[in-house]
Design a protein around this motif. Structure first.
Motif: not given
Lengths: 352, 352
Positions: A138, A196, A318, A320, A322, A331, A334, A339-341, A343-344
């Motif tokens: 991230s 967000k 922040k 997220k 999976y 992922s 997303s 809806s994504n907040f 870093k995935v």
């Protein structure tokens, strides 16, 4: 006793997705046996157990099969997808790496296990540094580095600059806004939900932010948030937002172009064009696309600076997470929803 | 005996032209009496007889009244138009200038005579230098300087670079192509007639050129002329040509944006947009608008270099001279037709 053969699940590209969000028609999971016995590993290679994989919007651009239109190198059909990740060395045929080392690589297979040349590893991570491993994907990974190149190198952020960050609650945006604040800019973000908007104002210190889904006239919106014009626009979305920005740029504004997420799921001839590019003449705007891979000579400088900010609590992120390799397609999808907040990341295997 | 009052014909803006080529509805000629008696001239001012006035496409962008959309400072209604020009000092209230001096100014009124502050004069011209006066408005004036900034400063022309020049037979283009050749580039031009294709290949040394009016698919055209891609695109036209170029750029290509002549006569919301800007990410393209006024600290360097080329016969220019101040509106209109060759200049008064 060491396991010598594992079944490794991996994601491969079954078909190109010219438009739309890629689905399991395009991305398919398969299981392949992988030998981890030391004598099966070539010299100067390591066997790695993947721990975390970074899921970023640019991956989408490598799945379109539209080489001419998109200009990102395409993944090959039936080959495993690759991504930035953190893994743990299980076996090593390179004396610089030992079993248990935690390593970073920009092009790990999106898989549970792999054998890769040690030359592709970026560096070892010190697990005693007190930084959670996902943070290396991230703030300290692709999105953090992209934010740093965009804001500090190409954006030339200075005290008093008016900075606008699109996709401001995404992996790049949340770091970019914080970096711009640290450089003394006034920072406004756009993002896709009220939740967000709150997040980036309350947790990431944006001076203000708006939900683009609620704005009907971006021109009016930017007039309101930028009464003194825009000096830096970190471009992450493209199309109508860029057009509106070009009506509000100050002389010598910088537009580092990190990506254009609104454009990734459309064939280029079907996209809405930007009609007011002429404004870049009168305002002498510099618009510059970049890929972080071209700035790797600065990665060490970036790492030192960003690790400092993290340890001092000046930047946070922040993330997220999976669970499991099977969550990759979901992922990735997303990222293209509001809806994504933040870093995935996928957690492939639990760090020990 | 010296004349003390002259009737000076001048062009003023009678109305903004939001779209289309400005006509005499927008540009109107009037005659005003001007006192040239020494005691009527303020201190630090000079009275000047205009000799040559430079007619350039950017003038159009200052007549739209569309400040927000175009971003060029607009001429005021009922005020005289200003332009780059060469004049002869008739009276001087500044000891640095004497009667008979030939002077350059970026903002001369488009008039037969004027009184201006001496501080606005860029420099004196040495009539013994052997360079025809109109050349100070061509290779040595706004278009030559724009070509130099575009090719040498922003374009970073290097031996072996593939350079593409649009509006290649126009005032900027003809100089840009010659400068790029002198820097060792392979240079291709686009222009609007077969006669101009011949001109730029035969007189200006372009490696090759095409008539865009005869090409139906710019993408295919650029594939043919740039089998190895485009490293530098000097943007002078905009819209569809830019879109095609963005499908042929090499990594780290530079696109200095001098102007977008296809866009000047349209309201921005009615223009065709550029749909493939995402390509600037994958190819890490730098697109940068510029106004020559921001590079005046380099004007002396430019002048030395360009005078050298002119004296050595390494650069030449084709100048279309319209006779008399009354030809201004017609000469400006000619810039927007495919019929125009080279640099357009008005001869206001015959040099003595």
């Amino acid at each position: 006793m060491a396991v010598n053969v594992v079944e490794s699940k991996e994601w491969y590209l079954a078909g190109y997705a010219a438009d739309g969000v890629p689905t399991t028609d395009h991305l398919t999971l398969r299981s392949v046996p992988l030998s981890l016995s030391l004598d099966s590993i070539p010299d100067a290679h390591v066997a790695v157990q993947l721990l975390f994989i970074s899921v970023d919007p640019y991956l989408r651009t490598r799945m379109s099969g539209q080489e001419d239109g998109l200009y990102f190198p395409q993944f090959s059909l039936n080959q495993v997808i690759t991504a930035f990740g953190v893994g743990r060395v299980m076996r090593s045929k390179d004396e610089k790496y030992s079993e248990g080392d935690i390593v970073l690589n920009a092009f790990f297979p999106v898989a549970e296990y792999c054998v890769v040349p040690s030359s592709v590893l970026i560096r070892k991570i010190d697990p005693e540094a007190g930084i959670p491993l996902p943070e290396y994907l991230s703030c300290l990974g692709v999105p953090g580095f992209a934010a740093w190149v965009g804001i500090e190198v190409l954006g030339e952020a200075k005290p008093g600059s008016n900075a606008f960050i699109s996709a401001a609650a995404g992996g790049v945006g949340m770091v970019a806004g914080q970096l711009a604040k640290l450089k003394g800019c006034r920072v406004i973000g756009s993002t896709g939900s009220d939740a967000k908007v709150r997040l980036i104002k309350e947790e990431f210190g944006y001076d203000d932010a708006f939900n683009y889904n609620k704005e009907v006239d971006f021109d009016a919106t930017l007039s309101k948030y930028f009464p003194n014009g825009i000096d830096i626009y970190l471009e992450n979305v493209g199309s109508k937002m860029l057009e509106a920005v070009l009506n509000h740029v100050n002389p010598h504004a910088r537009i580092p172009v990190c990506g254009m997420i609104s454009q990734y799921n459309q064939i280029w001839t079907e996209r809405e064009g930007v009609r007011n590019l002429l404004n870049i003449v009168g305002k002498e705007v510099r618009m510059e696309g970049f890929l972080v891979g071209s700035y790797l000579d600065r990665f060490a400088d970036f790492t030192v600076e960003m690790e400092g900010y993290l340890k001092q609590g000046k930047i946070s992120s922040k993330i997220k997470i999976y669970e499991g390799i099977q969550s990759f397609a979901e992922s990735l999808g997303s990222l293209f929803s509001s809806s994504n907040f933040g870093k995935v990341v996928i957690e492939v295997n639990k760090p020990r």
